[in-house]
Design an enzyme around this catalytic site. Structure first.
Site, PDB file in Angstrom:
ATOM      1  N   SER A  46       0.820  -1.204   0.000  1.00  0.00           N
ATOM      2  CA  SER A  46       0.000   0.000   0.000  1.00  0.00           C
ATOM      3  C   SER A  46       0.862   1.266   0.000  1.00  0.00           C
ATOM      4  O   SER A  46       0.412   2.346  -0.392  1.00  0.00           O
ATOM      5  CB  SER A  46      -0.904  -0.044   1.238  1.00  0.00           C
ATOM      6  OG  SER A  46      -1.737   1.041   1.279  1.00  0.00           O
ATOM      7  N   PRO A  97      -0.249  -1.884   8.439  1.00  0.00           N
ATOM      8  CA  PRO A  97       0.990  -2.073   9.203  1.00  0.00           C
ATOM      9  C   PRO A  97       2.010  -0.942   9.067  1.00  0.00           C
ATOM     10  O   PRO A  97       3.047  -0.986   9.722  1.00  0.00           O
ATOM     11  CB  PRO A  97       1.561  -3.364   8.598  1.00  0.00           C
ATOM     12  CG  PRO A  97       1.059  -3.364   7.184  1.00  0.00           C
ATOM     13  CD  PRO A  97      -0.297  -2.710   7.216  1.00  0.00           C
ATOM     14  N   GLY A  98       1.743   0.065   8.203  1.00  0.00           N
ATOM     15  CA  GLY A  98       2.639   1.219   8.206  1.00  0.00           C
ATOM     16  C   GLY A  98       3.226   1.635   6.867  1.00  0.00           C
ATOM     17  O   GLY A  98       4.168   2.417   6.825  1.00  0.00           O
ATOM     18  N   GLY A  99       2.653   1.164   5.771  1.00  0.00           N
ATOM     19  CA  GLY A  99       3.192   1.526   4.447  1.00  0.00           C
ATOM     20  C   GLY A  99       3.139   3.029   4.170  1.00  0.00           C
ATOM     21  O   GLY A  99       4.074   3.597   3.586  1.00  0.00           O
ATOM     22  N   ASP A 144      -4.148   3.427  14.693  1.00  0.00           N
ATOM     23  CA  ASP A 144      -4.775   2.170  14.255  1.00  0.00           C
ATOM     24  C   ASP A 144      -4.776   1.204  15.425  1.00  0.00           C
ATOM     25  O   ASP A 144      -3.811   1.171  16.196  1.00  0.00           O
ATOM     26  CB  ASP A 144      -3.977   1.559  13.078  1.00  0.00           C
ATOM     27  CG  ASP A 144      -4.804   0.588  12.238  1.00  0.00           C
ATOM     28  OD1 ASP A 144      -5.417  -0.316  12.819  1.00  0.00           O
ATOM     29  OD2 ASP A 144      -4.821   0.748  11.005  1.00  0.00           O
ATOM     30  N   ASP A 181      -9.584   5.110  17.660  1.00  0.00           N
ATOM     31  CA  ASP A 181     -10.495   5.161  16.517  1.00  0.00           C
ATOM     32  C   ASP A 181     -10.149   6.392  15.675  1.00  0.00           C
ATOM     33  O   ASP A 181     -10.266   7.519  16.155  1.00  0.00           O
ATOM     34  CB  ASP A 181     -11.943   5.235  17.033  1.00  0.00           C
ATOM     35  CG  ASP A 181     -12.943   5.237  15.894  1.00  0.00           C
ATOM     36  OD1 ASP A 181     -12.528   5.349  14.720  1.00  0.00           O
ATOM     37  OD2 ASP A 181     -14.145   5.124  16.182  1.00  0.00           O
ATOM     38  N   LYS A 197     -12.734   4.234  -0.673  1.00  0.00           N
ATOM     39  CA  LYS A 197     -13.049   2.875  -1.151  1.00  0.00           C
ATOM     40  C   LYS A 197     -14.437   2.950  -1.788  1.00  0.00           C
ATOM     41  O   LYS A 197     -15.419   3.284  -1.111  1.00  0.00           O
ATOM     42  CB  LYS A 197     -13.064   1.868   0.005  1.00  0.00           C
ATOM     43  CG  LYS A 197     -11.951   2.071   1.044  1.00  0.00           C
ATOM     44  CD  LYS A 197     -10.603   1.569   0.576  1.00  0.00           C
ATOM     45  CE  LYS A 197      -9.528   1.903   1.619  1.00  0.00           C
ATOM     46  NZ  LYS A 197      -8.162   1.735   1.132  1.00  0.00           N
TER      47      LYS A 197
HETATM   48  C1  LIG Z   1      -5.927  -0.654   4.037  1.00  0.00           C
HETATM   49  S1  LIG Z   1      -5.399  -0.804   5.673  1.00  0.00           S
HETATM   50  C2  LIG Z   1      -4.201   0.451   5.792  1.00  0.00           C
HETATM   51  C3  LIG Z   1      -2.897   0.115   5.170  1.00  0.00           C
HETATM   52  C4  LIG Z   1      -1.845   1.184   5.438  1.00  0.00           C
HETATM   53  N1  LIG Z   1      -2.173   2.442   4.764  1.00  0.00           N
HETATM   54  C5  LIG Z   1      -0.475   0.751   4.987  1.00  0.00           C
HETATM   55  O1  LIG Z   1       0.061   1.399   4.093  1.00  0.00           O
HETATM   56  O2  LIG Z   1       0.084  -0.194   5.548  1.00  0.00           O
HETATM   57  C6  LIG Z   1      -6.730  -0.117   6.544  1.00  0.00           C
HETATM   58  C7  LIG Z   1      -6.486   0.027   8.024  1.00  0.00           C
HETATM   59  O3  LIG Z   1      -7.500   0.880   8.535  1.00  0.00           O
HETATM   60  C8  LIG Z   1      -7.729   0.498   9.867  1.00  0.00           C
HETATM   61  N2  LIG Z   1      -9.019   1.067  10.292  1.00  0.00           N
HETATM   62  C9  LIG Z   1     -10.245   0.877   9.773  1.00  0.00           C
HETATM   63  N3  LIG Z   1     -11.157   1.597  10.455  1.00  0.00           N
HETATM   64  C10 LIG Z   1     -10.459   2.276  11.392  1.00  0.00           C
HETATM   65  C11 LIG Z   1     -10.822   3.200  12.398  1.00  0.00           C
HETATM   66  N4  LIG Z   1     -12.099   3.591  12.568  1.00  0.00           N
HETATM   67  N5  LIG Z   1      -9.859   3.723  13.172  1.00  0.00           N
HETATM   68  C12 LIG Z   1      -8.564   3.350  13.030  1.00  0.00           C
HETATM   69  N6  LIG Z   1      -8.163   2.481  12.084  1.00  0.00           N
HETATM   70  C13 LIG Z   1      -9.095   1.948  11.288  1.00  0.00           C
HETATM   71  C14 LIG Z   1      -7.679  -1.026   9.846  1.00  0.00           C
HETATM   72  O4  LIG Z   1      -7.350  -1.520  11.134  1.00  0.00           O
HETATM   73  C15 LIG Z   1      -6.587  -1.276   8.823  1.00  0.00           C
HETATM   74  O5  LIG Z   1      -5.349  -1.516   9.460  1.00  0.00           O
END
Ligand SMILES: C[S@@+](CC[C@H](N)C(=O)[O-])C[C@H]1O[C@@H](n2cnc3c(N)ncnc32)[C@H](O)[C@@H]1O
Length: 367
Positions: A189, A223-225, A241, A261, A306
């Site tokens: 990502s 995870p931190g991308g 997160d 959140d 999304k």
């Molecule tokens: C697509 S992943 C993110 C990938 C991240 N951008 C990366 O580059 O590694 C979506 C993330 O959004 C988090 N998420 C979804 N709803 C959330 C919320 N209300 N508050 C915090 N994190 C949330 C999920 O736990 C998930 O880890």
């Protein structure tokens, strides 16, 4: 005028959305016509009823205004090719475009499996075509010419020949940036944010707006991308997160992890950037980003929307309206793009206008 069509490259499966937005743009410009956009073909073609009006339209519309198009080419009608002589008809179509000099010659095809099958053909054809074009008096000048020459194969014996403006067309063949996956980034990502920064900010301006010492909040960071992209440019990042953040990132000392959140997170201090990749409804994320800007919590934001399977175009229009409502009376810049690294989603960039002072509203609680 042979370049009377507007040819748009897009992600396969998004031809309908591409058609919807070019139709809306044509209507706004008072140009009548129709769009050919075969499902899963990877492109859409706008054909005017009136070629002159269309040429004006194609010259006035800019790729940066379109969400679903990766490239915008003012193109010829389809050029039929003979299997034993593809060069002559392409050269004739190229000469008919007008310019005698182009910045580059790009042989392209749709980004589909069928398109990929044409790669070998175009590789073999390229040197012959270049010789044929030069023999016909067409020159290539990488520095001074204003247009790129595109030959877009829609099959082995049919193509469109057209041109895109070097100053505002996509700088990448097929509109696809080939970014290398950094080995230490914790997720693929990361390429989405890397591409978003190139597309929305640009290589030259990046150092000015993403500099060491700046601060950012990454909502939905695990995870931190995305955090990795910011940290590697020297920013201090708060990664929000409930999921884990890559241990090596945390060890840099530039990243603070908050298990909260993201929809309700409030920063203790204004930050330069808020980025957001949470999987949530597009309208909720669009409103959230606009609120961060409106409250002065950040200056700039990049966020991913999304998209639902149906009515994606309408959903984006709704997001635009929500942002306009939240930021009513304020200056802001908004761009949306379906990036190459986006799938069923688009990425948006929202920024307060440079002259707009930050009206920092202290959050009710501090982080
Ligand atoms: C697509 S992943 C993110 C990938 C991240 N951008 C990366 O580059 O590694 C979506 C993330 O959004 C988090 N998420 C979804 N709803 C959330 C919320 N209300 N508050 C915090 N994190 C949330 C999920 O736990 C998930 O880890």
């Amino acid at each position: 005028m042979t370049a009377s069509r507007t040819l748009l490259y897009c992600r396969a499966g998004f031809e309908r959305e591409c058609a919807q937005e070019i139709t809306a743009a044509a209507q706004a410009a008072g140009v009548e016509g129709f769009v050919k956009a075969r499902p899963a073909s990877g492109f859409a073609l706008f054909e005017p009823h009136d070629a002159d009006a269309s040429a004006r339209f194609a010259s006035s519309i800019a790729l940066r205004e379109l969400v679903f198009a990766r490239q915008l080419v003012r193109a010829s009608p389809m050029v039929p090719l003979a299997a034993d002589d593809r060069v002559a008809p392409i050269v004739a179509a190229a000469r008919a475009l007008g310019p005698a000099s182009f910045r580059a010659l790009w042989l392209e095809m749709p980004d589909t499996n069928e398109g990929k099958a044409l790669a070998a053909l175009t590789r073999t054809l390229a040197p012959h075509l270049e010789r044929g074009l030069r023999a016909a008096g067409i020159t290539f000048d990488e520095a001074a010419a204003k247009e790129r020459l595109h030959v877009f194969f829609v099959g082995s014996v049919a193509c469109h020949v057209g041109m895109s403006r070097a100053r505002d067309g996509s700088p990448w063949p097929m509109g696809i940036p080939r970014l290398r996956m950094p080995s230490s980034a914790p997720s693929r990502s990361t390429l989405k944010l890397a591409e978003a920064l190139l597309v929305f900010v640009g290589e030259d301006a990046l150092a000015g707006v993403l500099a060491p010492g700046m601060t950012a909040v990454d909502l939905g960071a695990s995870p931190g991308g995305w955090t990795w992209q910011l940290a590697r440019r020297g920013l201090m990042v708060t990664a929000v997160d409930n999921g884990a953040i890559d241990a090596a990132l945390l060890e840099t000392g530039q990243v603070r992890h908050r298990r909260e959140d993201g929809l309700h997170f409030q920063p203790a201090e204004p930050v330069d950037w808020m980025v957001c990749d949470m999987v949530e409804s597009p309208s909720r994320i669009a409103r959230l980003a606009a609120q961060w800007i409106a409250r002065g919590w950040c200056r700039r934001s990049i966020f991913n929307l999304k998209l639902p399977m149906k009515k994606r175009w309408e959903e984006l229009e709704r997001c635009r309206a929500l942002i306009a409502e939240e930021l009513s009376g304020r200056g802001y810049a908004l761009r949306m793009k379906q990036l190459y690294h986006d799938r069923e989603e688009v990425t948006a960039y929202l920024a307060a206008r440079a002259k707009e002072p930050l009206h920092w509203k202290r959050p009710r609680r501090t982080s």
